[in-house]
Design an enzyme around this catalytic site. Sequence first.
Site, PDB file in Angstrom:
ATOM      1  N   LYS A  91       0.869  -1.170   0.000  1.00 32.10           N
ATOM      2  CA  LYS A  91       0.000   0.000   0.000  1.00 32.10           C
ATOM      3  C   LYS A  91       0.908   1.222   0.000  1.00 32.10           C
ATOM      4  CE  LYS A  91      -3.318   2.656   2.663  1.00 32.10           C
ATOM      5  NZ  LYS A  91      -3.923   2.879   3.996  1.00 32.10           N
ATOM      6  N   GLY A 152      -7.734   9.330  10.159  1.00 32.29           N
ATOM      7  CA  GLY A 152      -8.014   9.430  11.577  1.00 32.29           C
ATOM      8  C   GLY A 152      -8.997  10.502  11.968  1.00 32.29           C
ATOM      9  N   ALA A 178      -9.615   5.767   4.742  1.00 28.12           N
ATOM     10  CA  ALA A 178      -9.333   6.914   5.608  1.00 28.12           C
ATOM     11  C   ALA A 178     -10.581   7.751   5.885  1.00 28.12           C
ATOM     12  CB  ALA A 178      -8.243   7.810   5.035  1.00 28.12           C
ATOM     13  N   THR A 201      -8.649   3.550  12.545  1.00 30.42           N
ATOM     14  CA  THR A 201      -8.793   4.343  13.762  1.00 30.42           C
ATOM     15  C   THR A 201     -10.115   4.105  14.483  1.00 30.42           C
ATOM     16  OG1 THR A 201      -7.359   6.077  12.886  1.00 30.42           O
ATOM     17  CG2 THR A 201      -8.824   6.686  14.685  1.00 30.42           C
TER      18      THR A 201
END
Length: 252
Positions: A91, A152, A178, A201
């Site tokens: 990634k 996050g 994300a 997260t």
Amino acid sequence: MFHSRLFLGTGKFSSLTVMRDTLTVSGAELVTVALRRADLSGKDDPFADILQYVDREKFLIIPNTSGAMNASEAVRLSRLAVEAGLPKWVKVEIHPDPRYLLPDPVETLKATEILVKEGFTVLPYINADPVLAKRLEDAGAAVVMPLGSPIGSNRGLETRAQLEIIIEQATVPVIVDAGLGAPSHAAAAMELGAAAVLVNTAVAIANNPPLMVRAFAAAVSAGRAAYETGLPDARRSASATSPLTGFLEVAR
């Protein structure tokens, strides 16, 4: 290749045992492990411990180049990961800005071109940029991984309009990565037609990560089912689900 459309990151968990237990109940089959700037060929490998907590029989472990500041660093980390015995998948994550962690499009494309030529299966993390997504496809990226919102942030699909364009135009799988902070965000991404989502997260910092990951898994399944079935068009006016006339006269 994968049955689960939920991919997981391995950072931010309160302990490695919590991470392991969460992965075990997630149903996921692909996990990412951040390499930072470590020398994976050294005997003081800081990732050796975390890798002992991820069952390689159950999960495909994909190294991620988070922490790389440019294409050269990302390529170096990718090569070291292979030397350390990890799969030739990567990634590509290049974000030199420490505050917002937004991916560098120029360096990401450059790294992807190099790594594809070296035989890597490349999963580039990008801004939700439809033009860049097509350029990465042309360079041989196996998927594109546009963000929903900054890493996050837990803000969900702030890039929804761009994601719709990317998914419409893509000839490779689109994985929304994300910013997904709630299961409903993951369901919404799947309803758009994303092939999968990657979450870290929101699960890792939850009061009960194993329970939260089950919620995300259910949301991903529900969102995909809704997309495959086809969602009804939104309407400006009401549309009755039951007849408003006739039955009262019958009842008399």
